[in-house]
Design a protein around this motif. Structure first.
Motif, mmCIF file in Angstrom:
data_model
loop_
_atom_site.group_PDB
_atom_site.id
_atom_site.type_symbol
_atom_site.label_atom_id
_atom_site.label_comp_id
_atom_site.label_asym_id
_atom_site.label_seq_id
_atom_site.Cartn_x
_atom_site.Cartn_y
_atom_site.Cartn_z
ATOM 1 N N PHE A 50 0.916 -1.055 0.094
ATOM 2 C CA PHE A 50 -0.201 -0.035 -0.054
ATOM 3 C C PHE A 50 0.799 1.094 -0.037
ATOM 4 C CE2 PHE A 50 -3.593 -2.398 2.362
ATOM 5 C CZ PHE A 50 -3.801 -3.058 1.387
ATOM 6 N N HIS A 70 -0.021 -8.094 -6.693
ATOM 7 C CA HIS A 70 -1.482 -9.212 -7.064
ATOM 8 C C HIS A 70 -1.163 -10.663 -7.167
ATOM 9 C CE1 HIS A 70 1.071 -8.253 -10.756
ATOM 10 N NE2 HIS A 70 0.485 -8.878 -11.338
ATOM 11 N N GLN A 73 -1.227 -11.526 -3.515
ATOM 12 C CA GLN A 73 -2.448 -11.572 -2.940
ATOM 13 C C GLN A 73 -3.284 -12.864 -3.477
ATOM 14 O OE1 GLN A 73 -4.189 -9.954 -1.158
ATOM 15 N NE2 GLN A 73 -3.117 -8.163 -0.585
ATOM 16 N N GLN A 74 -2.812 -13.577 -4.298
ATOM 17 C CA GLN A 74 -3.436 -14.726 -4.613
ATOM 18 C C GLN A 74 -3.383 -15.862 -3.341
ATOM 19 O OE1 GLN A 74 -1.655 -16.096 -8.218
ATOM 20 N NE2 GLN A 74 -2.678 -14.661 -9.464
ATOM 21 N N ALA A 84 -12.153 -1.040 7.340
ATOM 22 C CA ALA A 84 -13.244 -0.395 6.871
ATOM 23 C C ALA A 84 -13.935 -1.281 5.838
ATOM 24 C CB ALA A 84 -13.011 1.045 6.250
ATOM 25 N N GLN A 98 -16.140 -10.355 -1.946
ATOM 26 C CA GLN A 98 -14.800 -10.858 -1.905
ATOM 27 C C GLN A 98 -14.240 -11.950 -2.610
ATOM 28 O OE1 GLN A 98 -11.741 -9.260 -0.101
ATOM 29 N NE2 GLN A 98 -13.274 -7.643 -0.774
ATOM 30 N N ARG A 102 -11.778 -12.642 -5.622
ATOM 31 C CA ARG A 102 -10.766 -13.779 -5.608
ATOM 32 C C ARG A 102 -11.022 -15.026 -6.537
ATOM 33 N NH1 ARG A 102 -6.941 -13.512 -2.235
ATOM 34 N NH2 ARG A 102 -6.875 -11.581 -0.703
ATOM 35 N N SER B 104 -11.631 1.773 3.225
ATOM 36 C CA SER B 104 -12.299 0.409 2.645
ATOM 37 C C SER B 104 -11.508 -0.074 1.091
ATOM 38 C CB SER B 104 -13.645 0.568 2.258
ATOM 39 O OG SER B 104 -14.016 1.665 1.659
ATOM 40 N N ALA B 106 -8.697 -1.033 0.977
ATOM 41 C CA ALA B 106 -7.948 -2.089 1.134
ATOM 42 C C ALA B 106 -8.562 -3.327 0.679
ATOM 43 C CB ALA B 106 -7.740 -1.989 2.824
ATOM 44 N N TYR B 107 -9.807 -3.300 0.734
ATOM 45 C CA TYR B 107 -10.696 -4.501 0.473
ATOM 46 C C TYR B 107 -10.603 -4.837 -1.160
ATOM 47 C CZ TYR B 107 -11.572 -6.455 5.018
ATOM 48 O OH TYR B 107 -11.198 -7.057 6.165
ATOM 49 N N LEU B 108 -10.180 -3.505 -1.770
ATOM 50 C CA LEU B 108 -10.144 -3.934 -3.238
ATOM 51 C C LEU B 108 -9.007 -4.124 -3.761
ATOM 52 C CD1 LEU B 108 -12.456 -0.859 -4.693
ATOM 53 C CD2 LEU B 108 -13.015 -3.171 -4.019
ATOM 54 N N LEU B 109 -7.833 -3.389 -3.190
ATOM 55 C CA LEU B 109 -6.383 -3.865 -3.414
ATOM 56 C C LEU B 109 -5.879 -5.309 -2.699
ATOM 57 C CD1 LEU B 109 -5.120 0.010 -3.188
ATOM 58 C CD2 LEU B 109 -6.296 -1.350 -5.031
ATOM 59 N N ALA B 110 -6.626 -5.670 -1.613
ATOM 60 C CA ALA B 110 -5.925 -6.882 -0.921
ATOM 61 C C ALA B 110 -6.702 -7.900 -1.808
ATOM 62 C CB ALA B 110 -6.171 -6.807 0.472
ATOM 63 N N THR B 111 -6.660 -7.799 -3.069
ATOM 64 C CA THR B 111 -7.255 -9.013 -3.921
ATOM 65 C C THR B 111 -6.328 -9.257 -5.080
ATOM 66 O OG1 THR B 111 -8.269 -7.221 -5.362
ATOM 67 C CG2 THR B 111 -9.746 -8.492 -3.312
ATOM 68 N N PRO B 112 -6.477 -10.260 -5.842
ATOM 69 C CA PRO B 112 -5.369 -10.655 -6.686
ATOM 70 C C PRO B 112 -5.449 -9.957 -7.952
ATOM 71 C CG PRO B 112 -6.677 -12.720 -6.235
ATOM 72 C CD PRO B 112 -7.266 -11.560 -5.472
ATOM 73 N N HIS B 113 -5.620 -8.452 -7.907
ATOM 74 C CA HIS B 113 -5.787 -7.844 -9.198
ATOM 75 C C HIS B 113 -4.819 -6.322 -8.854
ATOM 76 C CE1 HIS B 113 -9.158 -10.060 -10.075
ATOM 77 N NE2 HIS B 113 -9.740 -9.691 -8.960
ATOM 78 N N LYS B 114 -4.218 -6.140 -10.117
ATOM 79 C CA LYS B 114 -3.209 -5.081 -10.250
ATOM 80 C C LYS B 114 -4.099 -3.642 -9.896
ATOM 81 C CE LYS B 114 0.271 -6.422 -13.406
ATOM 82 N NZ LYS B 114 0.897 -6.296 -14.564
ATOM 83 N N ARG B 115 -3.527 -2.899 -9.229
ATOM 84 C CA ARG B 115 -4.083 -1.589 -8.748
ATOM 85 C C ARG B 115 -4.532 -0.852 -10.039
ATOM 86 N NH1 ARG B 115 -0.896 2.639 -4.946
ATOM 87 N NH2 ARG B 115 -0.572 1.177 -3.189
#
Lengths: 296, 266
Positions: A50, A70, A73-74, A84, A98, A102, B104, B106-115
């Motif tokens: 981040f 990315h 994250q897998q 949040a 979610q 995934r 929030s 974080a919940y879009l970025l903490a997934t296996p996708h590029k920013r």
């Protein structure tokens, strides 16, 4: 599995992290301890890709944390320190979302977790209590069964019963060979779950210790109330370290093994016995005082 | 583009889309109803009750006595700017800036996708929402007008009015999207996303009032959507639309690039 190499991210003097290095081995449960504002969350945000460090680098499973986020994250489960959600959703909708992000098709883990934490995913998230939101975050982080977990204060807001369930969950995951980095300001929690603990303060590494060793060195203060003063003298002559005294109420400091202390106490008339709650910082201070004494 | 995220957006934003679509359709219906081909002077008289400066400021002037010229002035001068602008500001902040500010994201970025993929999805969604809002409005107008005044609408010119509106909001939303993506705190991301288009809007109104402030039209992009130049059609319109497309493209790309690289305190 997780490697942090000399990272610095400064938000002003003593705020942020400074020249921090550590690594978490595969299959290890690694505690990340420090008082609030010590830099735990700042470190974790860098591991998630981040924020950029001012200097240094970090790797998860050999991958660069920012550029390859990315891919990392897998196979990663994450719980944020300040959680949040999308407030307009219901818990169930959030988990479904979610799962879709995934591409998750197998929901058996999710249902198992919901059961374990007695969580009701139906209400709107904005109407959920702090504890419920924390449960939701736990389910979201564990439901895809990743092999690495990065958890920032995962039990905050949970009641003691649920904290216990969480500790069980961590034990199970460890048995299944998962790698876990978990931050906390609760020493007891780390003591019960972690193999090693890194202690930081003001963004700097203070110690990296085997948790068992840390526990052995830990000094506890017992609050003892005696029935008569004669026993006080007796305890004093027996060589116990009385750190404070008010009438017949004593504060006795004990390091490591407590059996000697209990034997001596058994010879007195005791009205009450309690353990003084120590803040994490007090525990560290004691810890470092002892380290200092050893070197002298 | 990420399908899961796109549909999540759709599910959480369709209500606001409907609200704006209905309000804008209502205004359009009202203005179309006011048109009386036999007595355009009556409307003009009615409008004379208002100060000339006010009508000029909000571009509330008709271009010619045809139905197209009538709504081109009364609808496409002010209402087509005001409501889509509010919609654009709300949506562009809601899709990015808000999630960054409250964490929030974080919940879009903490997934296996590029920013880049996540932020591009938000940009595509924003554009799709604006495009469908304006398309619905255009279509609604065609249906109502061909029912009430068959054969009177110059479809080509009418479509040009609507195309221009979309191109204008391509540029405006590019700007609001950029601020929403580039800043981390809502004070800034929302602040700029409101201040810049509203500022342009105010400058555009002032520039319309009279000669004193006429020079202000060079400091706002809204003057590039100048429907007077459609009656009759002038060549400069092409250039204006081209500039708007370039502004929009530039800001959308800048927003995506900045967001993909910056530090996010989530």
């Amino acid at each position: 599995m997780i490697e942090v190499v000399d990272i610095t991210k400064s938000y002003g003097p003593k705020r942020g992290v400074f020249n921090l290095s550590f690594s978490v081995e595969k299959g290890e449960v690694f505690g990340f301890l420090g008082p609030n504002g010590a830099g735990k969350t700042t470190t974790i945000r860098q591991l998630l890709g981040f924020i950029h460090p001012d200097k240094g680098e970090a790797f998860v499973d050999g991958l660069r944390v920012f550029e390859d986020a990315h891919v990392i994250q897998q196979d990663l489960g994450y719980i944020a320190g300040e959680i949040a959600f999308f407030d307009h959703m219901r818990g169930k909708e959030f988990l479904d979302f979610q799962a879709r992000m995934r591409n998750l098709k197998d929901f058996s883990r999710r249902d198992e977790l919901i059961e374990r934490f007695e969580f009701n995913p139906r209400p709107l998230i904005r109407k959920m209590s702090k504890g419920m939101k924390q449960k939701l975050a736990i389910v979201a982080a564990f439901m895809h069964d990743p092999s690495i977990y990065i958890l920032d204060e995962p039990t905050s807001g949970l009641d003691p019963l649920m904290q216990g369930r969480f500790v069980e969950l961590i034990h199970n995951e460890k048995k299944r060979g998962k790698t876990i980095l978990m931050s906390s300001h609760n020493f007891g929690e780390v003591e019960r779950t972690c193999d090693r603990a890194l202690i930081i303060k003001h963004g700097e590494k203070m110690a990296l210790e085997n948790v068992k060793a840390l526990k052995e060195k830990q000094r506890r203060i017992y609050l003892v109330s005696l029935e008569n003063d004669k026993d006080i003298q007796k305890l004093e002559t027996d060589g116990l370290e009385i750190v404070a005294q008010r009438d017949n109420d004593l504060e006795i400091s004990v390091s490591g093994d407590i059996n000697g202390f209990l034997d001596k106490l058994a010879q007195c008339r005791v009205k009450s016995l309690d353990v003084k709650h120590q803040s994490l910082e007090e525990i560290f201070m004691d810890y470092y005082r002892e380290e200092g004494e050893k070197h002298e | 583009m990420n399908k899961a995220l796109f549909f999540m957006n759709l599910k959480s934003r369709y209500k606001i889309w409907i609200v704006f679509a209905v309000i804008m359709a209502f205004y359009k219906l009202t203005i179309i109803t006011m048109y009386d081909p036999d007595d355009i002077a009556a409307i003009d008289e009615l409008m004379r009750m208002f100060p000339d400066e006010l009508l000029q400021a909000i571009s509330f002037v008709i271009f010619d006595a045809t139905l197209t010229g009538f709504i081109g002035g009364y609808y496409y001068g002010f209402i087509i700017i005001l409501f889509p602008m509010i919609f654009t500001i709300i949506l562009s902040f809601g899709l990015v800036g808000k999630y960054v500010d409250d964490g929030s994201m974080a919940y879009l970025l903490a997934t296996p996708h590029k920013r880049k993929r996540i932020i591009t999805t938000q940009a595509v969604f924003l554009l799709a929402a604006i495009f469908t809002l304006l398309s619905f409005n255009a279509l609604f107008g065609i249906i109502v007008m061909s029912a009430m005044f068959p054969g009177e609408l110059d479809i080509g010119k009418y479509l040009l009015l609507n195309l221009g509106a979309f191109i204008l909001f391509f540029a405006v939303s590019g700007i609001t999207f950029f601020f929403s993506s580039a800043f981390s705190e809502s004070r800034q991301s929302l602040g700029f996303a409101i201040a810049v288009p509203v500022g342009f809007f105010v400058l555009d109104m002032l520039a319309g009032v009279g000669d004193t402030f006429e020079f202000l039209r060079f400091f706002t992009i809204f003057t590039l959507y100048d429907n007077a130049k459609l009656f009759p059609l002038e060549n400069i319109v092409r250039l204006h639309y081209l500039i708007l497309v370039m502004i929009g493209t530039l800001f959308y790309l800048a927003g995506i690039v900045v967001f993909s690289k910056k530090s996010l305190t989530l």
